[in-house]
Structures are given as C-alpha cells and as structure tokens.
Design a protein around this motif. Sequence first.
Motif, PDB file in Angstrom:
ATOM      1  N   ASP A   1      -3.929  22.834   7.261  1.00  0.00           N
ATOM      2  CA  ASP A   1      -3.323  24.139   7.372  1.00  0.00           C
ATOM      3  C   ASP A   1      -3.317  24.735   5.990  1.00  0.00           C
ATOM      4  OD1 ASP A   1      -2.302  25.890   9.141  1.00  0.00           O
ATOM      5  OD2 ASP A   1      -0.234  25.446   8.585  1.00  0.00           O
TER       6      ASP A   1
ATOM      7  N   LYS B   1       4.830  26.607   9.975  1.00  0.00           N
ATOM      8  CA  LYS B   1       4.647  26.316   8.552  1.00  0.00           C
ATOM      9  C   LYS B   1       3.752  27.366   7.906  1.00  0.00           C
ATOM     10  CE  LYS B   1       5.153  21.508   7.277  1.00  0.00           C
ATOM     11  NZ  LYS B   1       4.395  20.265   7.352  1.00  0.00           N
ATOM     12  N   SER B   2       2.699  27.723   8.622  1.00  0.00           N
ATOM     13  CA  SER B   2       1.750  28.665   8.031  1.00  0.00           C
ATOM     14  C   SER B   2       2.243  30.100   8.157  1.00  0.00           C
ATOM     15  CB  SER B   2       0.401  28.525   8.717  1.00  0.00           C
ATOM     16  OG  SER B   2       0.505  28.993  10.039  1.00  0.00           O
TER      17      SER B   2
ATOM     18  N   ILE C   1      -4.451   6.057   9.344  1.00  0.00           N
ATOM     19  CA  ILE C   1      -3.819   7.350   9.198  1.00  0.00           C
ATOM     20  C   ILE C   1      -4.868   8.402   9.480  1.00  0.00           C
ATOM     21  CG2 ILE C   1      -4.258   7.746   6.739  1.00  0.00           C
ATOM     22  CD1 ILE C   1      -1.225   8.350   6.571  1.00  0.00           C
TER      23      ILE C   1
ATOM     24  N   ARG D   1       6.729   3.619   9.198  1.00  0.00           N
ATOM     25  CA  ARG D   1       7.458   4.866   9.301  1.00  0.00           C
ATOM     26  C   ARG D   1       6.992   5.790   8.199  1.00  0.00           C
ATOM     27  NH1 ARG D   1      12.601   6.802   8.153  1.00  0.00           N
ATOM     28  NH2 ARG D   1      12.854   5.212   6.579  1.00  0.00           N
ATOM     29  N   LYS D   2       6.859   7.032   8.527  1.00  0.00           N
ATOM     30  CA  LYS D   2       6.495   7.994   7.487  1.00  0.00           C
ATOM     31  C   LYS D   2       7.764   8.684   7.029  1.00  0.00           C
ATOM     32  CE  LYS D   2       3.949  11.867   7.371  1.00  0.00           C
ATOM     33  NZ  LYS D   2       3.094  12.840   7.978  1.00  0.00           N
TER      34      LYS D   2
ATOM     35  N   LEU E   1       0.564   9.373  11.306  1.00  0.00           N
ATOM     36  CA  LEU E   1       0.588   7.920  11.252  1.00  0.00           C
ATOM     37  C   LEU E   1       0.561   7.374  12.669  1.00  0.00           C
ATOM     38  CD1 LEU E   1       1.003   5.629   9.167  1.00  0.00           C
ATOM     39  CD2 LEU E   1       3.418   5.781   9.687  1.00  0.00           C
TER      40      LEU E   1
ATOM     41  N   GLU F   1      -1.853  17.671   7.027  1.00  0.00           N
ATOM     42  CA  GLU F   1      -0.777  17.061   7.805  1.00  0.00           C
ATOM     43  C   GLU F   1      -1.264  15.676   8.202  1.00  0.00           C
ATOM     44  OE1 GLU F   1       2.872  16.960   9.599  1.00  0.00           O
ATOM     45  OE2 GLU F   1       2.102  18.787   8.686  1.00  0.00           O
TER      46      GLU F   1
ATOM     47  N   THR G   1      -4.028  17.912  11.065  1.00  0.00           N
ATOM     48  CA  THR G   1      -4.374  19.329  10.965  1.00  0.00           C
ATOM     49  C   THR G   1      -4.517  19.686   9.502  1.00  0.00           C
ATOM     50  OG1 THR G   1      -2.022  19.738  11.044  1.00  0.00           O
ATOM     51  CG2 THR G   1      -3.267  20.193  13.044  1.00  0.00           C
TER      52      THR G   1
ATOM     53  N   VAL H   1       0.859  -1.194   0.000  1.00  0.00           N
ATOM     54  CA  VAL H   1       0.000   0.000   0.000  1.00  0.00           C
ATOM     55  C   VAL H   1       0.889   1.235   0.000  1.00  0.00           C
ATOM     56  CG1 VAL H   1      -1.894  -1.125   1.199  1.00  0.00           C
ATOM     57  CG2 VAL H   1      -0.166   0.072   2.511  1.00  0.00           C
ATOM     58  N   GLU H   2       0.446   2.215  -0.757  1.00  0.00           N
ATOM     59  CA  GLU H   2       1.205   3.451  -0.799  1.00  0.00           C
ATOM     60  C   GLU H   2       0.254   4.627  -0.909  1.00  0.00           C
ATOM     61  OE1 GLU H   2       4.447   4.048  -3.715  1.00  0.00           O
ATOM     62  OE2 GLU H   2       5.248   2.214  -2.814  1.00  0.00           O
ATOM     63  N   LEU H   3       0.676   5.765  -0.403  1.00  0.00           N
ATOM     64  CA  LEU H   3      -0.158   6.963  -0.512  1.00  0.00           C
ATOM     65  C   LEU H   3       0.113   7.635  -1.844  1.00  0.00           C
ATOM     66  CD1 LEU H   3       0.147   8.607   2.993  1.00  0.00           C
ATOM     67  CD2 LEU H   3      -1.928   7.730   1.943  1.00  0.00           C
TER      68      LEU H   3
ATOM     69  N   SER I   1       2.877  23.478  12.969  1.00  0.00           N
ATOM     70  CA  SER I   1       1.950  23.926  11.939  1.00  0.00           C
ATOM     71  C   SER I   1       1.906  25.450  11.912  1.00  0.00           C
ATOM     72  CB  SER I   1       0.562  23.327  12.175  1.00  0.00           C
ATOM     73  OG  SER I   1       0.069  23.736  13.421  1.00  0.00           O
TER      74      SER I   1
ATOM     75  N   VAL J   1       4.433   6.264   3.302  1.00  0.00           N
ATOM     76  CA  VAL J   1       4.381   5.409   4.475  1.00  0.00           C
ATOM     77  C   VAL J   1       5.147   4.130   4.160  1.00  0.00           C
ATOM     78  CG1 VAL J   1       2.903   4.063   5.957  1.00  0.00           C
ATOM     79  CG2 VAL J   1       2.212   6.337   5.256  1.00  0.00           C
TER      80      VAL J   1
ATOM     81  N   TRP K   1      -5.106   5.713  -0.808  1.00  0.00           N
ATOM     82  CA  TRP K   1      -4.226   4.566  -0.839  1.00  0.00           C
ATOM     83  C   TRP K   1      -4.263   3.933  -2.213  1.00  0.00           C
ATOM     84  CZ3 TRP K   1      -0.921   4.077   2.859  1.00  0.00           C
ATOM     85  CH2 TRP K   1      -1.232   4.485   4.158  1.00  0.00           C
TER      86      TRP K   1
ATOM     87  N   PRO L   1      -2.336   0.769   7.058  1.00  0.00           N
ATOM     88  CA  PRO L   1      -2.051   1.553   8.259  1.00  0.00           C
ATOM     89  C   PRO L   1      -3.143   2.597   8.484  1.00  0.00           C
ATOM     90  CG  PRO L   1      -0.175   1.569   6.771  1.00  0.00           C
ATOM     91  CD  PRO L   1      -1.275   0.875   6.060  1.00  0.00           C
TER      92      PRO L   1
ATOM     93  N   THR M   1       3.104  19.974  17.986  1.00  0.00           N
ATOM     94  CA  THR M   1       2.466  19.880  16.667  1.00  0.00           C
ATOM     95  C   THR M   1       1.871  21.220  16.267  1.00  0.00           C
ATOM     96  OG1 THR M   1       0.559  19.025  17.829  1.00  0.00           O
ATOM     97  CG2 THR M   1       1.913  17.435  16.658  1.00  0.00           C
TER      98      THR M   1
END
Lengths: 290, 956
Positions: free
Chosen positions: A174, B243-244, A168, B9-10, A182, A179, A172, A64-66, B240, B16, A133, A166, B236
Amino acid sequence: MAEILLSEAEKAYIHHGVQDDLRCDGRTRLDYRPIILETGLVSNASGSARLRLANSDILVGVKVELASPLPDKPKEGRLEFFVDCSANATPEFEGRGGEDLANEICRFLQRSYASGDTINLSELSVLTGQQCWVLYVDILILECGGNLYDAVSLAVKSALYATQIPSIKVATMDGDQPELELSDDPYDTKRLNTENIPCVVTLMKIGNHYLVDPTPEEECCSSSGIVVAVSGNKKITAVRKIGSGSLHPDSLVSMLKTGSEVGAVVNTILMKKLLEEETLEVSQKVGFMR
Amino acid sequence: MLTSKVFLRKTKRGKVLKVVREHYLRDDLWCGSELCKKCGQENSDVLDKSPVSSSTLCAFPHYIVIDTNIVLHQIDVLESPAWKNVILLQTVLEETRKRSTNNYKKLREIMATRKDSFYVFVNEHHKDTYVERKPGESANDRNDRAIRKACSWYQTHLEESQKGTDKKKQIKVVLLTQDFKNREQACNEGIPTYKVDEYVKSLKDFPDLQEKLAASHSESNNENREPLYPEHLAPTRIMSGIKSGKLLQGVFHSSRENFLEGTVSVEGQDKSILLQGHASLNRAVDGDVVAVELLPEDKWTSPSGIVLEDQEEQDPGDEIEKEEKLLIDSTKSKDRQPTGKIVGIIRRKWRQYCGILLPSVLPEGTRHLFVPAERKIPKIRIETRQAVTLSSQKIIVAIDSWPRTSRYPLGHFVRALGNIGDKDTENEVLLLEHDVPHHSFPETVLACLPSMPWMITEEEVNRREDLRHLDICSVDPPGCTDIDDALHFRELSPNLYEIGVHIADVSHFVRPDTALDKEAANRGTTVYLVDRRIDMVPELLSSNLCSLRPDQERLAFSVIWQVTADAEIQKTRFTKSVIRSRRAFTYAEAQCNIDDSLQQNELAKSLRGLNKLAKILKKNRMDKGALQLSSPEIRFEVSTETNDPIDVISKPMLDTNSMVEEFMLLANISVADHIFKHFPECAVLRRHPVPPASNFEPFLKAGKTQGFTLDVSSNKALAASLDAAVKPDNVYMNTMLRILATRCMMQAVYFSSGTVAQVDFYHYGLAAPIYTHFTSPIRRYADLLVHRLLAVAVGADVTYTELLNRKCAQQLCNNLNYRHKMSQYAQRSSVALHTHLFFRHRVQDEDAYVLFVRQNALQVLIPKYGLEGSIYLKGNDGDSKLDFVYNPDEPSQTCGNVTIRTFDRVVVQVSLDSKYVQHQKIAVHLVHPKIAGLSVDAIEIPKTDEPRTKKLKGGK
C-alpha cells in the motif's frame, strides 16, 4: 585459553605419544573424541543445539528477527554472532575474563561465514530493500575441554540446521508500506540450506607432527597450530594461525591439506547425524538432564 | 506431565515473536459423571446417573457435547432449561472467548445459573484428551479433533463403568455440531453426532425451543436469489483502504425521518458523510462502525426534503426498487454535502431490540416481520410459530445476520415482555431500550446501608460545623422526596450578606469501593420517568437519610459566601456541617411567601433577600453571554387510581425556580474552581463545547425566513440576537427559535481535568470558564465524586487511589456521560409514552407551530404537549392529488391561496391512530387553515381568533 599446569615429564609423555601416533586417550593423531549433539532443546529459540565434545560444552541458540537490510546489500539478510564464555567453564572467565577469547571466536566465525559459498543470504530476504531476516546466533560456552573452535562451529552449524524461519507473506503493498502477514500455523516454516556451512578444524603441531581435536593438555604442549574453516564443498573459507611458535611453509601446506580433508569428513558425518536425529521417532529431549 | 505450546505472534511494531507457554497435563481431572466409579470425584451430580432423553432423535440415554459453532451462533437456545447433562469442553470455552466476548460472557452466565446441567471438562489439561497440533493442520481443525477426542474418551471411559448393563441403557456421548466436516469425521470415529437444529426439533418436551434457533446462513432458501445489496469488502482490504485514506471509518447513524438516509460521522471531520439509498446504506444498522467510500464530488447531493417511513404494513418480500424511486424523485436543495457509500462493516453494534410483530396476512405462517420500537433500526425478519400469541405482545428480538439477498436483517425471537399498551410493559421496554439498570438493589448493596433507626452521633457533630441554628429552607418542585439542596440567607451588616447552599452529604453514606458505591457508579444517575423514579442509591438514602427533610437533623456539605448587596463575592468557604431545615417549600409556596408582603417571618425575609441577589447574579451571567434556551417541558397530572394521565400542564417558570438555579450555579462554579485548584490533574468537571459553525445551519435558515439575521459567532452574540428576534404578532416565534437553537448545541460532558486542555473547560451555555456538578449528589454520581474531591480539599476526608487517578476518573466520566444521555432519552420516551396514553380516549384540537416545512410533510410542534408530529401532504383518502407547490428555498408550501411557512401557527387535531392495535401512534391532522382534501373538521369551535386566520390566509 585456560592454562593447565603440566610438568616437563608429563609434556614429554604427550610428545612421545604423538610421535608414536598413539595419544594419551588412545586416539591416533587424526581421531576426534566422541561428540554428543542434540538440537531443538531451547524451545524459545527459533533453532538451537547443544554439543558436547568430551568436556567442551557448547549451547547455541538462534533467534530470527525482522529488520531492514544493510543498504549495500538490499537483497540479503544477515547473521550476527555473539559468544559468551560462561564463568561456569573456568573461574578465569569471570567478569570480563572471557571476552578476549569470545571475540576471537566470534571474529573467526564471521570471517568463515563471510564467503559467498557458505550460506545463501538472499534466502533471508523478505522484501528487497525493506525487510529481511536477521539471524542472531548466540553461543554459550559452558565448559572448556579443549578444541573450542571445532566444537563451536559444529554446534553453530547444527543450530542453524534446526532453525525454523516463520513463513511470512507480503500481503498487500500500500503505497510503499508493506503489510506483512504471518502464517498462523506454527509448523508453517522454512529451513535454511546448511549444506555448505563450514566446519572448523583445529590442527595443532606437537614436535614434528600435527594432530586434530587437541585436549587441553595437548594444547599446552603445542607452540603453534592453525584453525581451518572448511565448507561443505571442501573449500577453505578461513584460516587462522594460533600459538606463538612458527610454522614451516611445507608443514603449513600439508596441514591445510589435511585440514580440508578432515573438515569435509566431519561435515558429511555431521549432516548425516543431523538427518538421522530428525527422522527419529519423536522423543523426549534429553537436554541437561542426563 | 509437561508439554509446551508454541505459537508465533506478530507484535504491533512488526516484530515476529515466538511464544512458548508451558502446558501441564494432569491425571486427576474427573469426568463429572455420577455413574463413574473410576474417577476420584465426590458428590458429582452434574451429569446424571441415568439421564432421561427427551429427544426422539436419540432415544438412548446420553450426555451432550457441544461444538463451538453452537455457542457462537445459537447462544439463545442454550439458555433453555431443556439442556441437561451437557459437557462443555475447555476447547469450546476458549474458542468462544477468542471469537466473541459477548457470547462468552453469556455462556458464563448460563453456566453460573445452571450449574447442575453444565459440566466443564478441562480437556486441554487432561493427559488423555490433550491433542497437539499437527503440521499442516489449521487451528480450527485441531480444535475439532480435540473435541472429538474428548468425546471418544468419554465414551470409552463411561463404557468401563457400565460394563454389564444392557447395551440399550448404556449412556452415550452425543456431539452436536453445525460443522459438516466435523460431523463426518465424528461419524467415522463412531461418535453419534447431530446438527443442533435437528436435535432441538426432536426435543418433544420443548416444542417452543426451536423458535429461538438462529437462522442459519447455509440453509436460508434464498441462496439462489439475486443479491439485493453490494458486497462488503474483506476486513484486510478495509484496513488497508483506511490506512491509505481511500476509505473512511466512522459511526453510522440512520436518519429518524427517512429510513433510506443516514450519515456517517468520521472522527476529525466537521461534516458528516451523507448516505442515500439501500445500496449506499448497504445493510448498516444504526451504531455500527463502518467503512465508507466517498463518491466523486459531482455526485454529491443533499439530504432529501421528504419524510419517509418504512410503512410497509405487510412483508413486502425482498424488493427494494420501489422505494428508491421515491428518493430519487424528491427535489433537492442546492447546497450539497459529502456523499458516500458504505463498503464494509468494521464492527456490528447489534444488540437485542424491543418491538412488536407486524401483523401478517398469514398469522399461521412462520416468517414474520418485527418492528423495533426504535425508529432508527430496520425491521427484522424472524421465524416463529407463536405469531398469534406474540402479536399482542412486546417482544425482544436479536439480529443474527443480514445476507445480501434479504431486504431485512434476519433475527430470532428472544423473549416476550408483556402485553402491548400495558404501562408496565411499555416502561420495561423503554428502560431496556435505553440501557437503564433498573433491577432492584442486590443484598450486598443493601448491606452497606446504615441500620435504622439512624441518629447523628455526638462524634459526628463535633467533627462538623454546627449550623442547626441557621434558618435554612429548601425549595423544590411539588412531590419531591429527594431534597438535595437547601439555602439560607443572613444579613451580617447593611451591605454584607451571608448566603449558604447546603447540599446533602451523600458521600458520608456512600463510601468508596463498597458495593453500594459500585452500583451507584454504574447507574450514574437517577432516572425520572413520568410515573416512576429509578434511584441511583437505595430509597432509604435518597428519600430519607440524605434528603434534607424539614425539621430533621441532616448531614450536609455547605458552601457559604459573604456577598455585598451588589452580589459581589467577598469570601467563599466550604465545610461539612449539620443542619436542620426549617421548611421544605415548593416553588409556588416560596413565590407566595416572597410576594405576600404580610409575611414577615425570618424565612420569608431570607427568600426575598435571596431572590434579590439571584436577579443580580442572573443579570451578570447574561451579560457575560449565557444562553437562555428553551425546550418544551410538560408535566402530567396523573389519576391516583389508574395511574393514567388525565391532564397535561406545562411546567410554569417562577422567579423562585430561577432563584434556586442561580445559587446552584454559583455553588457549582465555586466548587469547580476550588477542586481544580487542588487537583489540577483529576478534578471531575463539566464542559459544554462550543458547537461547530455547521451545527447552526438549520437555525440560521429558519431565522432568515423570518427576516432575522442571527449572529452565532459567540454565545454572547447568539444570546443578543435571540433577544432581538421578536415579532409582536407571533409571540411564540421567539420560543421556537430558542428551541431550534437548543438543537444546535453540543452535549455537555463530564471529564477529568487532566485529559483536556484548560481552554476547553469552557461551558458554552452558561458562559462559565469552569463548571462542575456539585448540588445533586443524591441523583447524580458525578456530584458524589465532586463531593469526595472537595472533602479532601478542605481536609474533611481522605483520598483513595482511584479518586486521584486521571484514567480512572475519565473512565467513570465516560460512563456517566453515557448514562446521563440515556436517562435523558428514557425520560423523553416516557413522556411520549404518556402522551400516547393520554390521547387514548380523546381527540383534541390544539395550537401548533410549524417547525420544518418538508417536501411532502409539515413538521409541527404542539407546545402544550411538547409533542412533535408530521402532517403528510397527501390528502386524506390516500392518493388524491393535492396541488401543493413546494418552494425549497424559502421553504414554504402553497396550495391555492394558502401558504405555510416555518414558524406559522396552525391548528391541528391530535388523536391516537389506532388503526392497528399493535402499532399505535399519535396522528396529527390539519384543522386550520382549511385545505380541501387535507384538513379535517374541528371537533369543537377552536379558540383561535380572526386576526390569526387572516395572517395565514394572507399568503404571498
């Protein structure tokens, strides 16, 4: 497909066996050969399955991949199939020898999954129009023992059943930059609903009769047949004719009917077995070390 | 046995990944106990056969297993020798490494020094103690479970080996953890478990150990208090926000003059952001990386004009309002600058601080305030029972936390350095405070030195140019033992001279990649304190083999020019050489030789020739726009017996000083050119950035009050306007302006040429397009690197990979810049320290000049000592009101008929304020002009004369 050299006498023998509803290996026309199935043996993949149908040996891995969804389907994820015929199976597959067969299977899988009834692709959506995904289904044919379509479809279904996506969260938003967060728990995953994913049934016509799960020798004797993809709710999602011979409409109809019935049975049995495997006490994976 | 660890892990790009690691379990990991008969270990003596328990809490013999939270929060406690028979689990080590690299490093050090007390058990790879993470279990819970599993494994394992022994004498395993849940579960599993503070307090042999316990958050008794500070945002949200663009990230610097003020310098912004008041500073400590929110523009303000020191002599409790008022009341000038408030801390830069305890009203109490030596650091509240003994000592304290409810950060005592006022202690403090590596050189480094007696081999001479026949001499300050430069001068033909600059060939001794080289690279520079020198390379090299002593053959790296009488360079040549210096002059001696026309020997003639050329060179340089800046430099005359300073002299500037300097500059520039030509990507150079216009504001303001329009558009213009700004009636004014200008400058930095665009190579102060340091390899590592590069360029040496790697070079440069900056600070502190010592037994009246006029104080500079001090305008007896009128625009202070402005000359009385023995500081009192209630009487008739007094009284 791999051609087998058979003498006329051998062919006649097979013919007669089919006629009498007793095939060379003792099966009736609508019997399957024994199947060995194991899921989750490729630890690097998100889901995997290995299936052995007599001598047909298939290994499927799902990754699986985003990615961003297709513009015309912003709320859906997608599946991508890729078939690789290993030269281990037969020397003919060496180089690009297996490519035609691989494409054939790949296309048929895509077609049979295309129907909306088979799999709910919106489950794979993470963020509408932005992230979804993509399931890369890699199929490796390790050995050819006849009836590849059926074997591949069962293995794919099992692998998808075992796939863990996974979980997810969109933490947030923004501006328009999401954002993604995971979960740090490797067990915190979700599974696809694989209930309706189609199983493929190949029916081969030999003489006036048709049979399921042909051996390579039987495939050799047949001039035509059909491949039917049957979803969990008994709907036919794709059909394809194979072989150079012709089919009478009457027998076509009857083959489709039998195909969908057999498909439904295979489907239920497969689901039952997969469930059974899951409830087994945790055991060592068998894999190829048998 | 093989299992695999799976985790997700991201990646940075948002993918991912599923990562699978193979994990091998073993059955041959020994338990480490002397007692054990089952494991195959030999000579294991880490865990004793019959451990003696000094704890009253668990009197039975036991081994200790510690949880990660103890390593994370109580690392200083672990350093104590009280800890014996400790089992460190791999789970704990790994968790520590993940959570705090600092503590991990410290733990490794403890483990290395106390090998006989700490046993590392690799429980993650032991087949019986490995646990797999269960569905729904957090990583933390899993680790806790692994620790408990290891505990119970040890328990059963040990039981098997001591079957038959008396139950009471059986060794048990005790788990120490601060985690309540873990303790509870361990209890359920039958593992004896305690909190670390309970345990430490029960150690009857080590009563002092509990001092080092870090204050734990959960138990501080001000839980229910009203919070004093606003909340910090979660990481977090900070991320953010940054970033903004809503929040800004920057480094916090607190103000030296006002403890309620600070600035945050944000990368890429010219003006730094101002912060005022406790709430805006919000628990930031100098150096922290913080997130700042800008206030709306109508709330912007300007730095207040007052000098504010956190002068509380006693613990004021948790109250902050009173001081805030002071800040609000102060008048502000009109120009405002971006103002903000801190909303979160991104990274703490807490280290250990040196300082003293504030005398407490209740010395027997346990809570005390600690005053750091560094003024920018807030006071720290610590708990100790040894206040009485510690009150006369310099101590080191670490900050643990700064809860919202506490006015001061909470910390704990680490160690004592020695008595206050002791010069050794104070030296130690300033070296520690400035992170100067000052330990003696280790064996491995000393092993790299050549063996004595050392001779230059014939082979070496053949490889080099033999310049022993030349009349070379060196000119240095008196008492200099590390002579790294020497000069020669020779007339080739009436209009053609040969000049040579010979630099000690340190790179011959310090070979790359040796322990010696690494040590030198780390030290970066030699640090000169007033009474001590901390060498970059061992003394054998710095004062003997490398030092270009007179009448001794030494290896050198020479730069030789042919110049015309107009100081025009015709030819430049670099070569490794062998020289023999004829004489080591001091500046004064050299000056005498030049001036005394009776001296007609070769050396005197050379010096004269050099001096003549140097003057031309200097003029050329000035014409190009080089700056002549000024910072007060003084030297202490030290008594030979007590090593205490007995007199202070300003360093005299002689012609010869500038002569040597001129040729060093020339050599540096020539070398810079040459190595850059050969190594455009990795030459080590030095640049001095052009200061941004905003830096000059205080300088321009000061100029305006004196009626000068100063032009700072370029270095040339600045030099010209500085030269023009002369007042006949105030000779020192020009020097003061130059001092101010110096403070506007940027730091000059070393860099690797591949990392900066060529236009930025410019050296602003020297007005040179390219510059490097070549002439002092004994005391600066940068010069050593330049020597190596040049040696390769002239084919005298070979390269090595790090030398040509731009990244390595830049990394080295960064360290050198840091060390260089710190060594300068240390040198300044050393001077300040000696000034203190000097005034210990005396009170003196001195001339001083007003540097800044503030709302409540005058800041004055006493040139004789290079000392700065504040005269608070609040009257001698504390609260008597003096009617000073502050005019912020000029700025000036008027009281009656006396007006004091920037740069005015005053007379002040300097003494050591020893009201508190622990916290001595230099006190400055006004003597002249006389202001009733403020000024003090002169102790002697001041040498000031009438006209000056008139000028001061002239007023408006």
